[in-house]
Each structure stands twice: as C-alpha cells, then as structure tokens.
Design a protein around this motif. Structure first.
Motif, PDB file in Angstrom:
ATOM      1  N   VAL A 156       0.811  -1.329   0.034  1.00 57.23           N
ATOM      2  CA  VAL A 156       0.017  -0.088  -0.002  1.00 57.23           C
ATOM      3  C   VAL A 156       0.848   1.192  -0.003  1.00 57.23           C
ATOM      4  O   VAL A 156       2.104   1.293   0.484  1.00 57.23           O
ATOM      5  N   PRO A 157       0.423   2.240  -0.564  1.00 56.03           N
ATOM      6  CA  PRO A 157       1.227   3.519  -0.552  1.00 56.03           C
ATOM      7  C   PRO A 157       1.742   3.849   0.740  1.00 56.03           C
ATOM      8  O   PRO A 157       1.106   3.983   1.780  1.00 56.03           O
ATOM      9  N   GLY A 158       2.838   4.331   0.754  1.00 54.34           N
ATOM     10  CA  GLY A 158       3.765   4.633   2.086  1.00 54.34           C
ATOM     11  C   GLY A 158       4.625   3.619   2.617  1.00 54.34           C
ATOM     12  O   GLY A 158       5.494   3.803   3.307  1.00 54.34           O
ATOM     13  N   GLU A 159       4.570   2.293   2.343  1.00 56.39           N
ATOM     14  CA  GLU A 159       5.085   1.339   2.719  1.00 56.39           C
ATOM     15  C   GLU A 159       6.585   1.313   2.174  1.00 56.39           C
ATOM     16  O   GLU A 159       7.411   0.881   2.978  1.00 56.39           O
ATOM     17  N   ALA A 160       6.613   2.120   1.265  1.00 56.54           N
ATOM     18  CA  ALA A 160       8.261   1.769   0.560  1.00 56.54           C
ATOM     19  C   ALA A 160       8.768   2.803   1.629  1.00 56.54           C
ATOM     20  O   ALA A 160      10.188   2.464   1.880  1.00 56.54           O
ATOM     21  N   ALA A 161       8.423   3.658   2.366  1.00 58.89           N
ATOM     22  CA  ALA A 161       9.247   4.469   3.252  1.00 58.89           C
ATOM     23  C   ALA A 161       9.911   3.700   4.321  1.00 58.89           C
ATOM     24  O   ALA A 161      10.863   4.004   5.046  1.00 58.89           O
ATOM     25  N   GLN A 162       9.166   2.498   4.711  1.00 56.94           N
ATOM     26  CA  GLN A 162       9.535   1.526   5.769  1.00 56.94           C
ATOM     27  C   GLN A 162      11.018   0.562   5.352  1.00 56.94           C
ATOM     28  O   GLN A 162      11.356   0.017   6.057  1.00 56.94           O
ATOM     29  N   ASP A 163      11.264   0.556   4.088  1.00 60.33           N
ATOM     30  CA  ASP A 163      12.171  -0.198   3.334  1.00 60.33           C
ATOM     31  C   ASP A 163      13.635   0.639   3.328  1.00 60.33           C
ATOM     32  O   ASP A 163      14.043   1.162   2.271  1.00 60.33           O
ATOM     33  N   ALA A 164      14.243   0.845   4.398  1.00 59.42           N
ATOM     34  CA  ALA A 164      15.400   1.464   4.531  1.00 59.42           C
ATOM     35  C   ALA A 164      16.415   0.848   3.573  1.00 59.42           C
ATOM     36  O   ALA A 164      17.065   1.888   3.005  1.00 59.42           O
ATOM     37  N   GLU A 165      16.508  -0.423   3.621  1.00 59.01           N
ATOM     38  CA  GLU A 165      17.718  -0.680   2.765  1.00 59.01           C
ATOM     39  C   GLU A 165      17.386  -0.465   1.131  1.00 59.01           C
ATOM     40  O   GLU A 165      18.250  -0.299   0.491  1.00 59.01           O
ATOM     41  N   GLY A 166      16.109  -0.618   0.783  1.00 53.97           N
ATOM     42  CA  GLY A 166      15.718  -0.242  -0.532  1.00 53.97           C
ATOM     43  C   GLY A 166      15.786   1.223  -0.891  1.00 53.97           C
ATOM     44  O   GLY A 166      16.213   1.598  -1.644  1.00 53.97           O
ATOM     45  N   LEU A 167      15.756   2.191   0.125  1.00 55.38           N
ATOM     46  CA  LEU A 167      15.729   3.455  -0.181  1.00 55.38           C
ATOM     47  C   LEU A 167      17.290   3.841  -0.412  1.00 55.38           C
ATOM     48  O   LEU A 167      17.678   4.602  -1.116  1.00 55.38           O
ATOM     49  N   GLN A 168      18.127   3.118   0.655  1.00 57.55           N
ATOM     50  CA  GLN A 168      19.468   3.315   0.585  1.00 57.55           C
ATOM     51  C   GLN A 168      19.882   2.951  -0.924  1.00 57.55           C
ATOM     52  O   GLN A 168      20.893   3.680  -1.431  1.00 57.55           O
ATOM     53  N   THR A 169      19.407   1.722  -1.268  1.00 53.17           N
ATOM     54  CA  THR A 169      19.703   1.253  -2.769  1.00 53.17           C
ATOM     55  C   THR A 169      19.442   2.274  -3.763  1.00 53.17           C
ATOM     56  O   THR A 169      20.183   2.670  -4.700  1.00 53.17           O
ATOM     57  N   MET A 170      18.340   3.200  -3.518  1.00 55.54           N
ATOM     58  CA  MET A 170      17.962   4.074  -4.629  1.00 55.54           C
ATOM     59  C   MET A 170      18.995   5.195  -4.426  1.00 55.54           C
ATOM     60  O   MET A 170      19.319   5.819  -5.653  1.00 55.54           O
ATOM     61  N   ARG A 171      19.112   5.602  -3.342  1.00 61.40           N
ATOM     62  CA  ARG A 171      20.370   6.912  -3.430  1.00 61.40           C
ATOM     63  C   ARG A 171      21.701   6.442  -3.777  1.00 61.40           C
ATOM     64  O   ARG A 171      22.440   7.107  -4.680  1.00 61.40           O
TER      65      ARG A 171
END
Length: 206
Positions: A156-171
């Motif tokens: 659901v929208p907003g859950e990606a914010a909880q994926d710390a490793e995934g967001l670091q991968t994006m950065r």
C-alpha cells in the motif's frame, strides 16, 4: 548540466514506485542533475504493431506518451525506468511504452546511462530488473548499478518508506549513475564515442 529522464510506470502517481524514484530525484538534484519525470502508468499506451511507419515518419504512428518522451530521452544523459511488479514482470504499460520508444526513436542511444527500478510487495523484482535492463543493453547503454539489485518493497502507498535498505539502494544508484554520466561526458570530450562498425543483421532463415 546533466539531464535524466525518469519514467514512472505505476498507475498510482503517489505510490511506492513514485517514492523510490523520488529518493533518486533528491540525490540528482543535490548533484546538480536536471530531472524530467513522466507519469505513464495510468495512460492508455498500446503495444507496437510492427507497421514500420516510424522508419519513414521518424516517430511512432501512435501519437501518445511515446512521442512525447522521445525528444526528452534524446536530450538526456540517462534514463530511469520505474515499474511495479505484476506477475514477476514489468507493468504491461511499461513494456508497451519501452518497446515502442526504443524501436521508433532512431537516434543513437550509445553511452546514455540506463537504470531500472522494480517495486513489489514481495517477489519478482529481480526478474523484472533483468527484463528492463535488456532495453539498455541492446542499445549500447551502460547500466548503472547500486549496492543491491535495484528494488524497493511495499504494497500500500507509504510502505516503501519503511524499506530502509531499498531506499538506500535508490540513493546509491542515483549517486553511481551521476558519477557514470559525468565520467562518460569527460570520456566523450577527450576520446569521443567508440567507432561503430557498419551494422550486420543475420537472419536465421535463409
């Protein structure tokens, strides 16, 4: 100034795919890279019908988001494709968009940098990642890598914010992509593009 075209293939403009791309966009802006974001996942984009009209017209016969994206892609140094995962593959709209964009846009894509981003509830990210990278590797485009396969998880929208490793991968992906684009620009300035051979097309049925 470096330029990147970012394509959101999700039908949800503010969903988890958008969050993944936004994480990259923040890095690009901090690095002085200009971004253009196209939202295509909620548009009616039909597949290629192999009519060959683009060879005469210089653009796709279906005048939609594909023709809108082509000049932006041509002017860009890099392309980021983000998609949700449906049945371990890219959204069908994304596949139709990329089939027609890469086939109808006849400009040289050599050494433009490509990056693919897959977003899923759970599985299918690596298969989708491989699927999208094929558009780059058939076009002479180096593929930007990160610290892990380019994926983020969330339903659901907003859950990606909880994926710390995934967001670091994006950065990390955005930083590596920026470095690669700048390095290629310096290389082109000093050495030029690799000299291309005349194209050889071999048919298997003679």
């Amino acid at each position: 100034m470096m330029k990147v075209l970012m394509v959101n293939g999700s039908p949800h403009p503010n969903g988890n795919t958008a969050a993944a791309l936004a994480e990259m966009q923040k890095v690009f802006e901090a690095e002085g890279v200009e971004t253009a974001l196209l939202q295509i996942g909620n548009k009616a984009i039909r597949g290629c019908v192999a009519c060959g009209s683009c060879r005469q017209k210089g653009k796709c016969v279906f005048d939609d988001a594909v023709n809108e994206a082509a000049p932006i892609f041509e002017a860009a140094d890099g392309l980021v494709i983000g998609t949700p995962v449906y049945y371990a593959s890219a959204n069908a709209t994304v596949a139709a968009f990329l089939d027609r964009l890469f086939f109808s846009a006849s400009f040289d894509k050599t050494m433009k940098v490509g990056a693919s981003v897959a977003v899923a509830r759970r599985g299918g990210c690596s298969a989708t990642f491989d699927e999208l990278n094929k558009y780059f590797t058939i076009s002479g485009m180096p593929v930007a890598s990160s610290q892990y396969w380019n994926s983020v998880h969330g339903l659901v929208p907003g859950e990606a914010a909880q994926d710390a490793e995934g967001l670091q991968t994006m950065r990390t992906l955005a930083k590596n992509m920026t470095f690669l684009m700048k390095s290629i620009a310096l290389g082109k300035e000093k050495f030029g593009l690799p000299k291309a051979e005349e194209k050889v097309a071999t048919n298997f049925i003679r």
